[in-house]
Design a protein around this motif. Structure first.
Motif, PDB file in Angstrom:
ATOM      1  N   CYS A   1       0.839  -1.202   0.000  1.00  0.00           N
ATOM      2  CA  CYS A   1       0.000   0.000   0.000  1.00  0.00           C
ATOM      3  C   CYS A   1       0.875   1.253   0.000  1.00  0.00           C
ATOM      4  CB  CYS A   1      -0.907   0.035   1.230  1.00  0.00           C
ATOM      5  SG  CYS A   1      -2.286  -1.128   1.188  1.00  0.00           S
ATOM      6  N   THR A   2       0.355   2.288  -0.630  1.00  0.00           N
ATOM      7  CA  THR A   2       1.004   3.596  -0.599  1.00  0.00           C
ATOM      8  C   THR A   2      -0.063   4.644  -0.300  1.00  0.00           C
ATOM      9  OG1 THR A   2       0.674   3.958  -2.984  1.00  0.00           O
ATOM     10  CG2 THR A   2       2.740   2.904  -2.294  1.00  0.00           C
ATOM     11  N   GLU A   3       0.370   5.821   0.105  1.00  0.00           N
ATOM     12  CA  GLU A   3      -0.583   6.858   0.488  1.00  0.00           C
ATOM     13  C   GLU A   3      -1.366   7.385  -0.708  1.00  0.00           C
ATOM     14  OE1 GLU A   3       0.579   9.865   3.192  1.00  0.00           O
ATOM     15  OE2 GLU A   3       1.925   8.572   4.324  1.00  0.00           O
ATOM     16  N   ASP A   4      -0.863   7.190  -1.919  1.00  0.00           N
ATOM     17  CA  ASP A   4      -1.586   7.659  -3.101  1.00  0.00           C
ATOM     18  C   ASP A   4      -2.127   6.498  -3.938  1.00  0.00           C
ATOM     19  OD1 ASP A   4       0.805   6.676  -3.993  1.00  0.00           O
ATOM     20  OD2 ASP A   4       1.376   8.454  -5.159  1.00  0.00           O
ATOM     21  N   GLY A   5      -2.198   5.292  -3.345  1.00  0.00           N
ATOM     22  CA  GLY A   5      -2.667   4.120  -4.088  1.00  0.00           C
ATOM     23  C   GLY A   5      -4.172   3.977  -4.147  1.00  0.00           C
ATOM     24  N   GLY A   6      -4.896   4.716  -3.304  1.00  0.00           N
ATOM     25  CA  GLY A   6      -6.358   4.706  -3.360  1.00  0.00           C
ATOM     26  C   GLY A   6      -7.029   3.656  -2.501  1.00  0.00           C
ATOM     27  N   ASN A   7      -6.254   2.754  -1.874  1.00  0.00           N
ATOM     28  CA  ASN A   7      -6.863   1.697  -1.061  1.00  0.00           C
ATOM     29  C   ASN A   7      -5.921   1.314   0.074  1.00  0.00           C
ATOM     30  OD1 ASN A   7      -8.574  -0.340  -0.144  1.00  0.00           O
ATOM     31  ND2 ASN A   7      -7.823  -1.850  -1.614  1.00  0.00           N
ATOM     32  N   TYR A   8      -6.369   1.542   1.304  1.00  0.00           N
ATOM     33  CA  TYR A   8      -5.625   1.095   2.475  1.00  0.00           C
ATOM     34  C   TYR A   8      -6.146  -0.286   2.868  1.00  0.00           C
ATOM     35  CZ  TYR A   8      -4.016   5.923   3.159  1.00  0.00           C
ATOM     36  OH  TYR A   8      -3.433   7.162   3.002  1.00  0.00           O
TER      37      TYR A   8
ATOM     38  N   LEU B   1     -10.369   4.464  -0.557  1.00  0.00           N
ATOM     39  CA  LEU B   1     -11.031   3.286  -0.012  1.00  0.00           C
ATOM     40  C   LEU B   1     -10.239   2.713   1.161  1.00  0.00           C
ATOM     41  CD1 LEU B   1     -12.192   1.406  -3.243  1.00  0.00           C
ATOM     42  CD2 LEU B   1     -13.381   3.169  -1.926  1.00  0.00           C
ATOM     43  N   LEU B   2     -10.973   1.981   1.997  1.00  0.00           N
ATOM     44  CA  LEU B   2     -10.401   1.280   3.136  1.00  0.00           C
ATOM     45  C   LEU B   2     -10.892  -0.160   3.082  1.00  0.00           C
ATOM     46  CD1 LEU B   2      -8.977   1.280   5.984  1.00  0.00           C
ATOM     47  CD2 LEU B   2     -11.228   1.857   6.930  1.00  0.00           C
ATOM     48  N   THR B   3      -9.975  -1.118   3.123  1.00  0.00           N
ATOM     49  CA  THR B   3     -10.336  -2.538   3.103  1.00  0.00           C
ATOM     50  C   THR B   3      -9.772  -3.205   4.350  1.00  0.00           C
ATOM     51  OG1 THR B   3     -10.306  -2.595   0.673  1.00  0.00           O
ATOM     52  CG2 THR B   3     -10.183  -4.710   1.824  1.00  0.00           C
ATOM     53  N   LEU B   4     -10.651  -3.806   5.151  1.00  0.00           N
ATOM     54  CA  LEU B   4     -10.253  -4.500   6.370  1.00  0.00           C
ATOM     55  C   LEU B   4     -10.426  -5.998   6.166  1.00  0.00           C
ATOM     56  CD1 LEU B   4     -11.994  -2.217   9.027  1.00  0.00           C
ATOM     57  CD2 LEU B   4      -9.750  -1.938   7.946  1.00  0.00           C
ATOM     58  N   SER B   5      -9.434  -6.773   6.567  1.00  0.00           N
ATOM     59  CA  SER B   5      -9.444  -8.213   6.327  1.00  0.00           C
ATOM     60  C   SER B   5      -9.058  -8.974   7.586  1.00  0.00           C
ATOM     61  CB  SER B   5      -8.455  -8.550   5.197  1.00  0.00           C
ATOM     62  OG  SER B   5      -8.300  -9.953   5.047  1.00  0.00           O
ATOM     63  N   THR B   6      -9.799 -10.059   7.851  1.00  0.00           N
ATOM     64  CA  THR B   6      -9.466 -10.932   8.971  1.00  0.00           C
ATOM     65  C   THR B   6      -9.760 -12.374   8.600  1.00  0.00           C
ATOM     66  OG1 THR B   6      -9.684 -11.180  11.377  1.00  0.00           O
ATOM     67  CG2 THR B   6     -11.725 -10.915  10.123  1.00  0.00           C
TER      68      THR B   6
ATOM     69  N   ALA C   1     -14.810   0.126   2.728  1.00  0.00           N
ATOM     70  CA  ALA C   1     -15.486   1.395   3.021  1.00  0.00           C
ATOM     71  C   ALA C   1     -14.883   2.518   2.186  1.00  0.00           C
ATOM     72  CB  ALA C   1     -15.383   1.717   4.512  1.00  0.00           C
ATOM     73  N   ARG C   2     -15.660   3.590   2.014  1.00  0.00           N
ATOM     74  CA  ARG C   2     -15.239   4.739   1.215  1.00  0.00           C
ATOM     75  C   ARG C   2     -15.124   5.969   2.104  1.00  0.00           C
ATOM     76  NH1 ARG C   2     -19.979   7.436  -1.259  1.00  0.00           N
ATOM     77  NH2 ARG C   2     -19.834   8.346   0.821  1.00  0.00           N
ATOM     78  N   LYS C   3     -14.053   6.698   1.935  1.00  0.00           N
ATOM     79  CA  LYS C   3     -13.825   7.880   2.762  1.00  0.00           C
ATOM     80  C   LYS C   3     -14.852   8.958   2.462  1.00  0.00           C
ATOM     81  CE  LYS C   3     -10.188  10.931   4.460  1.00  0.00           C
ATOM     82  NZ  LYS C   3      -8.788  11.384   4.294  1.00  0.00           N
ATOM     83  N   GLN C   4     -15.306   9.592   3.547  1.00  0.00           N
ATOM     84  CA  GLN C   4     -16.254  10.688   3.418  1.00  0.00           C
ATOM     85  C   GLN C   4     -15.812  11.820   4.331  1.00  0.00           C
ATOM     86  OE1 GLN C   4     -19.957   8.948   4.754  1.00  0.00           O
ATOM     87  NE2 GLN C   4     -19.441   9.271   6.902  1.00  0.00           N
TER      88      GLN C   4
END
Length: 272
Positions: free
Chosen positions: A136-143, A243-248, A262-265
């Motif tokens: 991931c990078t800060e400008d990649g669009g998806n954490y 975007l934010l993607t959480l995985s478990t 989720a999408r940043k707002q």
């Protein structure tokens, strides 16, 4: 008869030993879990103090923000300045309001899973610390953030609750701050997945979508996320959104995963 009694005595001894060992392991596990959660509680208190200090700056007091050391670079948010000084691997903080999911997020791209079994201070820890995918990078669009699904209900054990629509309705927003920017994210989708074999065809490998900097790649990811979603949240995303993607881990299948996207707002609910 004597031999039979001896065998029974030995079997009872072995069984008792196994029982005691299992009991010890259970007590040890939950004792360690309590200690780890207490340590995270200390980190949460440090964040709260930093937040209070930052708010006080509006009344004329100086907020203890950390200087980035580079001219023109943003300063670390005051709530995370002390933690970042303590451990520069800190990338941000993840929280689902009104739940126990409230943890730092680490980032070590040279050794992506460094915090898989380590605590914030680097000591051994079964629960680890949530961490950002190394690509991931800060400008990649998806954490993309990983966290353990702990039996004690800690770390990302809460995520599979999003399989229920009523849970999403009660917790539609996830907070994720980087060191430099606060963020609220509207939950877009929740779905079951897995880590697929390399030769599997026609599958959605969500964990390969850390770089969404191209419009085509972004749209491809959003379409597959929406197709995999367990229910419709009414939230979607357009190219340029963060975007934010959480995985478990999840146990519905071998190498199973549960994923929330989720999408940043903006804090007022408008699209950021």
């Amino acid at each position: 008869m004597k031999l039979r009694k001896t065998v029974r005595a030995l079997a009872l001894l072995v069984f008792s030993g196994l029982f005691l060992f299992a009991g010890y392991r259970i007590i040890s596990y939950y004792g360690e879990t309590r200690a780890q959660e207490a340590a995270f509680g200390t980190l949460q208190e440090m964040v709260a103090k930093g937040t209070s200090a930052g708010l006080s700056s509006t009344a004329g007091a100086a907020a203890p923000a950390e200087d980035s050391g580079e001219e023109g670079a943003p300063a670390v948010l005051p709530e995370y300045a002390a933690l970042h000084q303590e451990n520069p691997d800190l990338f941000g903080w993840i929280q689902i309001p009104d739940t126990r999911l409230n943890y730092p997020v680490m980032y070590t791209p040279e050794d992506p899973e460094y915090y898989l079994r380590r605590a914030f201070d680097g000591s051994d820890s079964d629960s680890g610390v949530p961490f950002l995918d190394g690509s991931c990078t800060e400008d990649g669009g998806n954490y993309l953030i990983y966290g353990h699904n702990m039996n004690a209900g800690t770390m990302f054990a809460l995520l599979p609750s999003y399989a229920r629509q009523d849970f999403w309705e009660e917790h539609p927003v996830i907070r994720f701050d980087t060191l430099y920017e606060r963020g609220d994210y509207a939950v877009m989708a929740a779905f079951y997945s897995q880590v697929y074999d390399v030769d599997a065809q026609g599958v959605f490998r969500y964990y390969q979508y850390t770089d969404l900097s191209s419009p085509e790649r972004f749209q491809e990811y959003v379409e597959q996320v929406k197709a995999a979603a367990l229910y419709d949240t009414g939230v979607t995303a357009e190219y340029g959104d963060q975007l934010l993607t959480l995985s478990t881990c999840n146990y519905h299948t071998g190498d199973g995963r549960f994923v929330v996207v989720a999408r940043k707002q903006a804090r007022d609910g408008e699209v950021h």
